[in-house]
Design a protein around this motif. Structure first.
Motif, PDB file in Angstrom:
ATOM      1  N   ALA A 146       0.857  -1.195   0.000  1.00 56.74           N
ATOM      2  CA  ALA A 146       0.000   0.000   0.000  1.00 56.74           C
ATOM      3  C   ALA A 146       0.885   1.234   0.000  1.00 56.74           C
ATOM      4  O   ALA A 146       1.878   1.300   0.722  1.00 56.74           O
ATOM      5  CB  ALA A 146      -0.929   0.021   1.216  1.00 56.74           C
ATOM      6  N   GLY A 147       0.504   2.209  -0.808  1.00 57.23           N
ATOM      7  CA  GLY A 147       1.252   3.456  -0.858  1.00 57.23           C
ATOM      8  C   GLY A 147       0.351   4.598  -1.273  1.00 57.23           C
ATOM      9  O   GLY A 147      -0.702   4.392  -1.884  1.00 57.23           O
ATOM     10  N   ALA A 148       0.755   5.798  -0.919  1.00 60.32           N
ATOM     11  CA  ALA A 148      -0.004   6.990  -1.283  1.00 60.32           C
ATOM     12  C   ALA A 148       0.916   7.958  -2.001  1.00 60.32           C
ATOM     13  O   ALA A 148       2.091   8.109  -1.651  1.00 60.32           O
ATOM     14  CB  ALA A 148      -0.596   7.651  -0.039  1.00 60.32           C
ATOM     15  N   GLY A 149       0.375   8.606  -3.026  1.00 61.14           N
ATOM     16  CA  GLY A 149       1.175   9.546  -3.797  1.00 61.14           C
ATOM     17  C   GLY A 149       0.347  10.196  -4.889  1.00 61.14           C
ATOM     18  O   GLY A 149      -0.866  10.327  -4.768  1.00 61.14           O
ATOM     19  N   ILE A 150       1.017  10.552  -5.975  1.00 63.05           N
ATOM     20  CA  ILE A 150       0.395  11.309  -7.062  1.00 63.05           C
ATOM     21  C   ILE A 150       0.566  10.560  -8.380  1.00 63.05           C
ATOM     22  O   ILE A 150       1.676  10.122  -8.713  1.00 63.05           O
ATOM     23  CB  ILE A 150       1.026  12.715  -7.163  1.00 63.05           C
ATOM     24  N   ILE A 151      -0.522  10.403  -9.113  1.00 58.64           N
ATOM     25  CA  ILE A 151      -0.434   9.736 -10.418  1.00 58.64           C
ATOM     26  C   ILE A 151       0.336  10.625 -11.384  1.00 58.64           C
ATOM     27  O   ILE A 151      -0.013  11.782 -11.609  1.00 58.64           O
ATOM     28  CB  ILE A 151      -1.838   9.427 -10.961  1.00 58.64           C
ATOM     29  N   MET A 152       1.404  10.048 -11.971  1.00 57.83           N
ATOM     30  CA  MET A 152       2.289  10.843 -12.821  1.00 57.83           C
ATOM     31  C   MET A 152       2.329  10.373 -14.268  1.00 57.83           C
ATOM     32  O   MET A 152       2.846  11.087 -15.138  1.00 57.83           O
ATOM     33  CB  MET A 152       3.719  10.822 -12.251  1.00 57.83           C
ATOM     34  N   ALA A 153       1.801   9.199 -14.554  1.00 54.41           N
ATOM     35  CA  ALA A 153       1.799   8.688 -15.930  1.00 54.41           C
ATOM     36  C   ALA A 153       0.630   7.747 -16.118  1.00 54.41           C
ATOM     37  O   ALA A 153       0.236   7.040 -15.175  1.00 54.41           O
ATOM     38  CB  ALA A 153       3.120   7.981 -16.259  1.00 54.41           C
ATOM     39  N   LEU A 154       0.084   7.739 -17.342  1.00 57.02           N
ATOM     40  CA  LEU A 154      -1.093   6.937 -17.648  1.00 57.02           C
ATOM     41  C   LEU A 154      -0.817   5.992 -18.804  1.00 57.02           C
ATOM     42  O   LEU A 154      -0.135   6.351 -19.767  1.00 57.02           O
ATOM     43  CB  LEU A 154      -2.270   7.838 -18.037  1.00 57.02           C
ATOM     44  N   GLY A 155      -1.373   4.781 -18.697  1.00 60.40           N
ATOM     45  CA  GLY A 155      -1.317   3.856 -19.813  1.00 60.40           C
ATOM     46  C   GLY A 155      -2.496   4.060 -20.738  1.00 60.40           C
ATOM     47  O   GLY A 155      -3.414   4.849 -20.471  1.00 60.40           O
ATOM     48  N   GLU A 156      -2.485   3.345 -21.830  1.00 58.96           N
ATOM     49  CA  GLU A 156      -3.553   3.434 -22.826  1.00 58.96           C
ATOM     50  C   GLU A 156      -4.902   3.106 -22.196  1.00 58.96           C
ATOM     51  O   GLU A 156      -5.047   2.160 -21.414  1.00 58.96           O
ATOM     52  CB  GLU A 156      -3.258   2.458 -23.963  1.00 58.96           C
ATOM     53  N   GLY A 157      -5.894   3.917 -22.504  1.00 57.35           N
ATOM     54  CA  GLY A 157      -7.249   3.660 -22.058  1.00 57.35           C
ATOM     55  C   GLY A 157      -7.609   4.214 -20.699  1.00 57.35           C
ATOM     56  O   GLY A 157      -8.753   4.073 -20.255  1.00 57.35           O
ATOM     57  N   VAL A 158      -6.662   4.870 -20.020  1.00 55.57           N
ATOM     58  CA  VAL A 158      -6.939   5.429 -18.700  1.00 55.57           C
ATOM     59  C   VAL A 158      -7.491   6.846 -18.850  1.00 55.57           C
ATOM     60  O   VAL A 158      -7.013   7.621 -19.685  1.00 55.57           O
ATOM     61  CB  VAL A 158      -5.662   5.440 -17.826  1.00 55.57           C
ATOM     62  N   PRO A 204      -7.867  10.499 -18.841  1.00 60.44           N
ATOM     63  CA  PRO A 204      -6.833  11.537 -18.720  1.00 60.44           C
ATOM     64  C   PRO A 204      -6.967  12.401 -17.471  1.00 60.44           C
ATOM     65  O   PRO A 204      -5.964  12.971 -17.012  1.00 60.44           O
ATOM     66  CB  PRO A 204      -7.037  12.381 -19.990  1.00 60.44           C
ATOM     67  N   SER A 205      -8.162  12.487 -16.908  1.00 59.68           N
ATOM     68  CA  SER A 205      -8.343  13.318 -15.719  1.00 59.68           C
ATOM     69  C   SER A 205      -7.638  12.749 -14.492  1.00 59.68           C
ATOM     70  O   SER A 205      -7.497  13.447 -13.466  1.00 59.68           O
ATOM     71  CB  SER A 205      -9.834  13.491 -15.410  1.00 59.68           C
ATOM     72  N   MET A 206      -7.152  11.512 -14.568  1.00 63.47           N
ATOM     73  CA  MET A 206      -6.479  10.920 -13.413  1.00 63.47           C
ATOM     74  C   MET A 206      -5.066  11.459 -13.222  1.00 63.47           C
ATOM     75  O   MET A 206      -4.489  11.319 -12.143  1.00 63.47           O
ATOM     76  CB  MET A 206      -6.429   9.387 -13.536  1.00 63.47           C
ATOM     77  N   ILE A 207      -4.483  12.061 -14.247  1.00 58.67           N
ATOM     78  CA  ILE A 207      -3.115  12.573 -14.104  1.00 58.67           C
ATOM     79  C   ILE A 207      -3.102  13.648 -13.015  1.00 58.67           C
ATOM     80  O   ILE A 207      -3.964  14.518 -12.947  1.00 58.67           O
ATOM     81  CB  ILE A 207      -2.580  13.136 -15.438  1.00 58.67           C
ATOM     82  N   GLY A 208      -2.145  13.533 -12.119  1.00 57.92           N
ATOM     83  CA  GLY A 208      -2.011  14.491 -11.029  1.00 57.92           C
ATOM     84  C   GLY A 208      -2.879  14.217  -9.826  1.00 57.92           C
ATOM     85  O   GLY A 208      -2.819  14.956  -8.831  1.00 57.92           O
ATOM     86  N   ALA A 209      -3.685  13.158  -9.873  1.00 53.20           N
ATOM     87  CA  ALA A 209      -4.577  12.859  -8.753  1.00 53.20           C
ATOM     88  C   ALA A 209      -3.789  12.334  -7.554  1.00 53.20           C
ATOM     89  O   ALA A 209      -2.816  11.578  -7.698  1.00 53.20           O
ATOM     90  CB  ALA A 209      -5.625  11.832  -9.166  1.00 53.20           C
ATOM     91  N   ARG A 210      -4.209  12.742  -6.360  1.00 52.17           N
ATOM     92  CA  ARG A 210      -3.649  12.230  -5.103  1.00 52.17           C
ATOM     93  C   ARG A 210      -4.411  10.956  -4.756  1.00 52.17           C
ATOM     94  O   ARG A 210      -5.625  10.980  -4.591  1.00 52.17           O
ATOM     95  CB  ARG A 210      -3.786  13.265  -3.985  1.00 52.17           C
ATOM     96  N   VAL A 211      -3.688   9.840  -4.619  1.00 51.07           N
ATOM     97  CA  VAL A 211      -4.366   8.553  -4.477  1.00 51.07           C
ATOM     98  C   VAL A 211      -3.686   7.660  -3.445  1.00 51.07           C
ATOM     99  O   VAL A 211      -2.491   7.796  -3.153  1.00 51.07           O
ATOM    100  CB  VAL A 211      -4.424   7.790  -5.824  1.00 51.07           C
ATOM    101  N   LEU A 212      -4.482   6.744  -2.921  1.00 50.20           N
ATOM    102  CA  LEU A 212      -3.989   5.550  -2.247  1.00 50.20           C
ATOM    103  C   LEU A 212      -4.010   4.437  -3.273  1.00 50.20           C
ATOM    104  O   LEU A 212      -5.022   4.239  -3.956  1.00 50.20           O
ATOM    105  CB  LEU A 212      -4.903   5.195  -1.072  1.00 50.20           C
ATOM    106  N   THR A 213      -2.915   3.708  -3.406  1.00 43.97           N
ATOM    107  CA  THR A 213      -2.882   2.577  -4.332  1.00 43.97           C
ATOM    108  C   THR A 213      -2.549   1.315  -3.565  1.00 43.97           C
ATOM    109  O   THR A 213      -1.762   1.335  -2.609  1.00 43.97           O
ATOM    110  CB  THR A 213      -1.884   2.797  -5.485  1.00 43.97           C
ATOM    111  N   LEU A 214      -3.164   0.211  -3.983  1.00 35.85           N
ATOM    112  CA  LEU A 214      -3.007  -1.073  -3.303  1.00 35.85           C
ATOM    113  C   LEU A 214      -2.512  -2.112  -4.309  1.00 35.85           C
ATOM    114  O   LEU A 214      -3.269  -2.964  -4.778  1.00 35.85           O
ATOM    115  CB  LEU A 214      -4.340  -1.497  -2.686  1.00 35.85           C
TER     116      LEU A 214
END
Length: 333
Positions: A64-76, A78-88
């Motif tokens: 588990a980690g928390a941070g900022i989305i910095m890159a997107l793969g195909e089909g994601v 675009p509004s997710m770039i720069g989002a503050r997230v928890l990722t699991l």
């Protein structure tokens, strides 16, 4: 990127901090710039090759980690770039960057810091599904939490209270553990180090519930404690097996299940992430709402820079951690 690296299965403190190539997102994936990651006992199992999943070398542990989305793969989106997230992710959060499926990332409240967000990771998700999906908790239930000062136990105490439990009983060892369990919200504390655990746990739970017994038992411990807890349960009680911190897998006395209509179930949280991700998303949103309302507050014992990972994991290995231990990377705002 800087990362905790496992090049071969080894003692947990023999892993190294070094450089790995920056991850590249595939279709449906994102790269998260990690600012804080949650340490968990499975990190040690990953490093030592004792976990059921064995990633290819080299790899970084971290669930588990928390941070900022910095890159997107195909089909994601675009509004997710720069989002503050928890990722699991399945592993890899103890690094400056991790790649994960986009739907395994959950937006965190604007006023929540990254360390707190990371502390809401594996243990809170596991405790939430143990109580709701498997334990079928209802308002007013009497809940017994075993291993109450471990990560799962502390999360389960807080969540049980937040979800409307009538009485939460914490089973832990010693005065220090008891004080911590009360700090997390337990109504009653039982010392699991008692001489006659088989009868003593039942008697203590019955006293605390006016003879009713425990409607829900959350069991991350196993060993002799499981059998003792079965004897302390109410009619139609539900015991949820979360793990075996005691080191031994208990044998269930099926006669107790029969005569009191007791059910015993298990939980593997990663199955929900793989099969029912929307339920996981709803659970995370609910927990963040409870945090906003002041009903949940992960207890963070210490934060360490990534270089000090061995200090953090040693506290988990020796059982001296009295709350969540967080590793930090980069700026925390």
């Amino acid at each position: 990127m800087k990362a905790l690296i496992v090049n071969a299965f080894t003692d947990f403190d023999q892993a190294v901090v070094g450089d790995l190539p920056d991850p590249t997102p595939g279709p449906g994936e994102v790269v998260v710039d990690i600012r804080a990651s949650e340490t968990n006992f499975p990190d040690i199992l990953y490093i030592e090759g004792k976990y059921q999943k064995k990633p290819p070398f080299p790899f970084s542990p971290g669930l588990a980690g928390a941070g900022i989305i910095m890159a997107l793969g195909e089909g994601v989106d675009p509004s997710m770039i720069g989002a503050r997230v928890l990722t699991l992710p399945s592993y890899g959060a103890h690094a400056e960057r991790v790649v994960a499926p986009a739907n395994w990332c959950f937006a965190i409240p604007d006023d929540m810091d990254f360390a707190t967000a990371a502390a809401f990771g594996l243990v809170y998700q596991t405790a939430y599904f143990a109580l709701t999906a498997r334990g079928q908790i209802t308002r007013g239930d009497r809940v017994l939490v075993l291993g109450a000062t471990g990560g799962i136990g502390m999360a389960a105490i807080q969540l049980a209270k937040a979800l409307g439990a009538g009485t939460v009983i914490a089973a832990t060892r010693g005065a220090t553990g008891g004080a911590l369990a009360r700090e997390m919200g337990a109504d009653v504390v039982v010392d699991a180090a008692m001489d006659n655990l088989r009868d003593g746990l039942r008697d203590a739970v019955m006293d605390a519930t006016d003879g009713h017994g425990a409607d829900v038992v959350i069991d991350p411990v196993g060993g002799d404690l499981t059998g003792a807890a079965l004897r302390a349960m109410a009619w139609s009680g539900r015991l949820v097996v979360v793990g075996f911190a005691a080191g031994s897998i208990p044998k269930i006395a099926a006669n107790y299940l029969l005569v009191k209509n007791i059910s015993v179930s298990g939980i593997q949280w990663t199955d929900y992430r793989a099969r029912q991700i929307e339920r996981v998303r709803d659970a995370q949103a609910h927990m963040f709402d409870l945090w906003r309302d002041g009903a949940l507050a992960p207890k963070i014992t210490a934060t360490y820079p990534l270089d000090d990972f061995a200090v953090a994991l040693r506290a988990l290995a020796t059982g001296t951690a009295s709350g969540k231990i967080i590793l930090t990377m980069g700026e925390q705002t």
